[in-house]
Design a protein around this motif. Structure first.
Motif, PDB file in Angstrom:
ATOM      1  N   ALA A  72      47.432  60.078  42.718  1.00 32.21           N
ATOM      2  CA  ALA A  72      47.376  59.323  41.467  1.00 32.21           C
ATOM      3  C   ALA A  72      47.052  57.862  41.729  1.00 32.21           C
ATOM      4  CB  ALA A  72      48.708  59.449  40.717  1.00 32.21           C
ATOM      5  N   VAL A  73      47.580  57.316  42.828  1.00 35.63           N
ATOM      6  CA  VAL A  73      47.261  55.941  43.209  1.00 35.63           C
ATOM      7  C   VAL A  73      45.797  55.844  43.626  1.00 35.63           C
ATOM      8  CG1 VAL A  73      47.729  54.119  44.889  1.00 35.63           C
ATOM      9  CG2 VAL A  73      49.628  55.414  43.895  1.00 35.63           C
ATOM     10  N   THR A  74      45.353  56.774  44.439  1.00 33.60           N
ATOM     11  CA  THR A  74      43.968  56.762  44.908  1.00 33.60           C
ATOM     12  C   THR A  74      42.989  56.840  43.745  1.00 33.60           C
ATOM     13  OG1 THR A  74      44.636  57.825  46.983  1.00 33.60           O
ATOM     14  CG2 THR A  74      42.308  57.941  46.393  1.00 33.60           C
ATOM     15  N   LEU A  75      43.246  57.737  42.800  1.00 39.90           N
ATOM     16  CA  LEU A  75      42.357  57.875  41.646  1.00 39.90           C
ATOM     17  C   LEU A  75      42.349  56.604  40.801  1.00 39.90           C
ATOM     18  CD1 LEU A  75      40.549  59.598  39.794  1.00 39.90           C
ATOM     19  CD2 LEU A  75      42.643  60.428  38.681  1.00 39.90           C
ATOM     20  N   ALA A  76      43.516  56.042  40.547  1.00 35.10           N
ATOM     21  CA  ALA A  76      43.589  54.829  39.729  1.00 35.10           C
ATOM     22  C   ALA A  76      42.855  53.670  40.385  1.00 35.10           C
ATOM     23  CB  ALA A  76      45.049  54.457  39.474  1.00 35.10           C
ATOM     24  N   LEU A  77      42.959  53.568  41.718  1.00 32.34           N
ATOM     25  CA  LEU A  77      42.253  52.499  42.413  1.00 32.34           C
ATOM     26  C   LEU A  77      40.745  52.703  42.383  1.00 32.34           C
ATOM     27  CD1 LEU A  77      44.564  51.961  45.521  1.00 32.34           C
ATOM     28  CD2 LEU A  77      44.397  50.552  43.464  1.00 32.34           C
ATOM     29  N   ALA A  78      40.301  53.939  42.389  1.00 32.95           N
ATOM     30  CA  ALA A  78      38.868  54.206  42.272  1.00 32.95           C
ATOM     31  C   ALA A  78      38.354  53.833  40.885  1.00 32.95           C
ATOM     32  CB  ALA A  78      38.586  55.677  42.568  1.00 32.95           C
ATOM     33  N   VAL A  79      39.160  54.103  39.872  1.00 34.40           N
ATOM     34  CA  VAL A  79      38.746  53.814  38.491  1.00 34.40           C
ATOM     35  C   VAL A  79      38.721  52.310  38.214  1.00 34.40           C
ATOM     36  CG1 VAL A  79      39.359  54.088  36.052  1.00 34.40           C
ATOM     37  CG2 VAL A  79      39.558  56.039  37.616  1.00 34.40           C
ATOM     38  N   PHE A  80      39.721  51.581  38.716  1.00 30.85           N
ATOM     39  CA  PHE A  80      39.881  50.185  38.293  1.00 30.85           C
ATOM     40  C   PHE A  80      39.735  49.148  39.401  1.00 30.85           C
ATOM     41  CE2 PHE A  80      42.250  52.522  35.010  1.00 30.85           C
ATOM     42  CZ  PHE A  80      41.632  52.023  33.872  1.00 30.85           C
ATOM     43  N   VAL A 157      53.180  48.833  40.692  1.00 27.37           N
ATOM     44  CA  VAL A 157      52.598  48.733  42.028  1.00 27.37           C
ATOM     45  C   VAL A 157      51.435  47.744  42.026  1.00 27.37           C
ATOM     46  CG1 VAL A 157      51.229  49.971  43.743  1.00 27.37           C
ATOM     47  CG2 VAL A 157      53.361  50.950  42.919  1.00 27.37           C
ATOM     48  N   LEU A 158      50.574  47.817  41.019  1.00 24.95           N
ATOM     49  CA  LEU A 158      49.473  46.859  40.944  1.00 24.95           C
ATOM     50  C   LEU A 158      49.996  45.443  40.730  1.00 24.95           C
ATOM     51  CD1 LEU A 158      46.675  48.698  38.939  1.00 24.95           C
ATOM     52  CD2 LEU A 158      46.981  48.510  41.411  1.00 24.95           C
ATOM     53  N   ALA A 159      51.051  45.307  39.958  1.00 29.19           N
ATOM     54  CA  ALA A 159      51.586  43.976  39.692  1.00 29.19           C
ATOM     55  C   ALA A 159      52.084  43.297  40.965  1.00 29.19           C
ATOM     56  CB  ALA A 159      52.724  44.059  38.675  1.00 29.19           C
ATOM     57  N   VAL A 160      52.675  44.072  41.887  1.00 27.08           N
ATOM     58  CA  VAL A 160      53.258  43.442  43.084  1.00 27.08           C
ATOM     59  C   VAL A 160      52.321  43.491  44.289  1.00 27.08           C
ATOM     60  CG1 VAL A 160      55.597  43.976  42.326  1.00 27.08           C
ATOM     61  CG2 VAL A 160      54.438  45.550  43.886  1.00 27.08           C
ATOM     62  N   THR A 161      51.135  44.106  44.144  1.00 31.19           N
ATOM     63  CA  THR A 161      50.215  44.179  45.280  1.00 31.19           C
ATOM     64  C   THR A 161      48.830  43.614  44.967  1.00 31.19           C
ATOM     65  OG1 THR A 161      49.553  46.443  44.677  1.00 31.19           O
ATOM     66  CG2 THR A 161      51.366  46.212  46.261  1.00 31.19           C
ATOM     67  N   GLY A 242      45.229  51.103  33.930  1.00 30.13           N
ATOM     68  CA  GLY A 242      44.434  50.541  32.848  1.00 30.13           C
ATOM     69  C   GLY A 242      45.216  49.541  32.017  1.00 30.13           C
ATOM     70  N   LEU A 243      46.475  49.858  31.742  1.00 32.46           N
ATOM     71  CA  LEU A 243      47.310  48.922  30.981  1.00 32.46           C
ATOM     72  C   LEU A 243      47.549  47.640  31.766  1.00 32.46           C
ATOM     73  CD1 LEU A 243      49.943  51.359  29.430  1.00 32.46           C
ATOM     74  CD2 LEU A 243      48.176  50.061  28.208  1.00 32.46           C
ATOM     75  N   TYR A 244      47.716  47.775  33.082  1.00 34.86           N
ATOM     76  CA  TYR A 244      47.892  46.571  33.901  1.00 34.86           C
ATOM     77  C   TYR A 244      46.664  45.674  33.807  1.00 34.86           C
ATOM     78  CZ  TYR A 244      48.094  43.459  37.872  1.00 34.86           C
ATOM     79  OH  TYR A 244      48.073  42.329  38.646  1.00 34.86           O
ATOM     80  N   GLU A 245      45.493  46.266  33.937  1.00 32.36           N
ATOM     81  CA  GLU A 245      44.273  45.465  33.846  1.00 32.36           C
ATOM     82  C   GLU A 245      44.107  44.855  32.466  1.00 32.36           C
ATOM     83  OE1 GLU A 245      42.050  44.572  36.184  1.00 32.36           O
ATOM     84  OE2 GLU A 245      43.495  45.428  37.581  1.00 32.36           O
ATOM     85  N   LEU A 246      44.525  45.583  31.429  1.00 28.47           N
ATOM     86  CA  LEU A 246      44.356  45.107  30.059  1.00 28.47           C
ATOM     87  C   LEU A 246      45.262  43.926  29.733  1.00 28.47           C
ATOM     88  CD1 LEU A 246      43.115  45.542  27.210  1.00 28.47           C
ATOM     89  CD2 LEU A 246      45.055  47.074  26.740  1.00 28.47           C
ATOM     90  N   VAL A 247      46.529  44.017  30.137  1.00 26.74           N
ATOM     91  CA  VAL A 247      47.482  42.994  29.693  1.00 26.74           C
ATOM     92  C   VAL A 247      47.811  41.954  30.765  1.00 26.74           C
ATOM     93  CG1 VAL A 247      48.507  44.603  28.051  1.00 26.74           C
ATOM     94  CG2 VAL A 247      49.539  44.362  30.305  1.00 26.74           C
ATOM     95  N   GLY A 260      40.981  48.976  47.360  1.00 31.06           N
ATOM     96  CA  GLY A 260      41.964  49.910  47.874  1.00 31.06           C
ATOM     97  C   GLY A 260      43.101  49.293  48.640  1.00 31.06           C
ATOM     98  N   ALA A 261      43.146  47.969  48.772  1.00 36.89           N
ATOM     99  CA  ALA A 261      44.193  47.323  49.567  1.00 36.89           C
ATOM    100  C   ALA A 261      45.388  47.010  48.687  1.00 36.89           C
ATOM    101  CB  ALA A 261      43.659  46.051  50.209  1.00 36.89           C
ATOM    102  N   ILE A 262      46.319  47.950  48.570  1.00 40.23           N
ATOM    103  CA  ILE A 262      47.443  47.754  47.659  1.00 40.23           C
ATOM    104  C   ILE A 262      48.772  47.578  48.361  1.00 40.23           C
ATOM    105  CG2 ILE A 262      46.310  49.181  45.946  1.00 40.23           C
ATOM    106  CD1 ILE A 262      48.724  51.155  46.543  1.00 40.23           C
ATOM    107  N   ALA A 263      48.826  47.869  49.661  1.00 43.50           N
ATOM    108  CA  ALA A 263      50.143  47.973  50.273  1.00 43.50           C
ATOM    109  C   ALA A 263      50.641  46.672  50.871  1.00 43.50           C
ATOM    110  CB  ALA A 263      50.133  49.055  51.353  1.00 43.50           C
TER     111      ALA A 263
END
Length: 275
Positions: A72-80, A157-161, A242-247, A260-263
């Motif tokens: 789910a993380v991999t797919l979301a990172l590919a999308v956004f 996860v996106l917010a803190v990475t 998507g919500l993270y990117e939006l708001v 892909g560098a989230i960690a």
């Protein structure tokens, strides 16, 4: 002359995803075996061990692959986030394989405990390996729960990475990500067991099926439940990112993070795959 260190390539990235996810499952499935089958510990033990498993898995894989540890993380990172689409399926397969092998180790290590607790290898102990809907929760209710839980996971996860945001210092991002999982476990475990990760659920589910759990792909009513913790997290992860990117994301400074560098703060940008 200083020689530039070459990036690991796709094989190294997949090895890191395999190893990191295996670490996650060794601690996560292992603690459920102790609590559910052996009566050692309580629910808080489960929530904390899953979170610590995530933290340790991220520390293992973060520098090489970004430590997604979750399709789910991999797919979301590919999308956004610009993560390479050609790596999505290989990453997902490596993550699932790591979860599968780790679950086999737990199945072997706790074979006596599981046989004593549930000689028929039924749904009574199936929950050690994979998730089931809670009492009175329908499959659609469980799907809703998985979408919401994984959306929360990806948003945070996106917010803190996100390299554009205020990153945790001193390489503490993996610890914070683990604490996010602890919090989700403490707040969203009742309806569907907070899989929030297709590899985490399907890999151990397959391992249990191949080692004697004939109803591993079903819930207690006989419904083929296995798809819920796959589809729900994949959908929820994209929604959360998507919500993270939006708001949040679109209002941050424009410095581009590495795909892909989230960690961690210093994940190497992978070079083209060398396989």
């Amino acid at each position: 002359m200083t020689q530039r260190v070459r990036a690991p390539g796709l094989v190294g990235e997949l090895a890191a995803e395999f190893a990191g996810t295996a670490i996650l499952i060794l601690f996560g499935v292992g603690v459920v075996a102790q609590v559910a089958a052996a009566g050692t510990g309580e629910f808080d033990s489960i929530a904390w061990a899953w979170g610590l498993g995530v933290t340790l898995g991220v520390y293992v894989a973060g520098r090489i692959s970004g430590a997604h540890l979750n399709p789910a993380v991999t797919l979301a990172l590919a999308v956004f986030k610009g993560f390479s689409w050609r790596k999505v399926m290989p990453y997902a397969l490596a993550q699932t394989a790591g979860a599968f092998v780790a679950a086999l180790i737990i199945r072997w290590n706790y074979s006596e405990v599981l046989s004593r607790f549930d000689p028929g290898l039924t749904s009574k102990s199936q929950g050690v390996f994979s998730t089931l809907p809670g009492a009175g929760v329908t499959e659609w209710g469980a799907l809703r729960d998985q979408i919401i839980g994984t959306a929360i996971l990806l948003f945070l996860v996106l917010a803190v990475t996100d390299a554009r945001n205020s990153l945790p210092g001193a390489n503490l991002a993996p610890l914070i990500v683990g604490l996010i999982v602890v919090a989700i476990g403490m707040a969203f475990a009742v309806n569907a067991g907070y899989a929030i990760n297709p590899a985490r659920d399907f890999g151990p589910r397959l391992a249990s099926f191949l080692t004697g759990y004939e109803t591993a792909f079903q819930d207690t009513s006989g419904y083929p439940y296995f798809w819920v913790p796959i589809v729900g997290p994949l959908v929820g992860g994209v929604i959360g990112a998507g919500l993270y990117e939006l708001v949040i994301g679109r209002f941050l400074p424009s410095d581009e993070p590495e795909p892909g560098a989230i960690a961690t703060e210093t994940v190497a940008t992978p070079e083209p795959a060398r396989v």
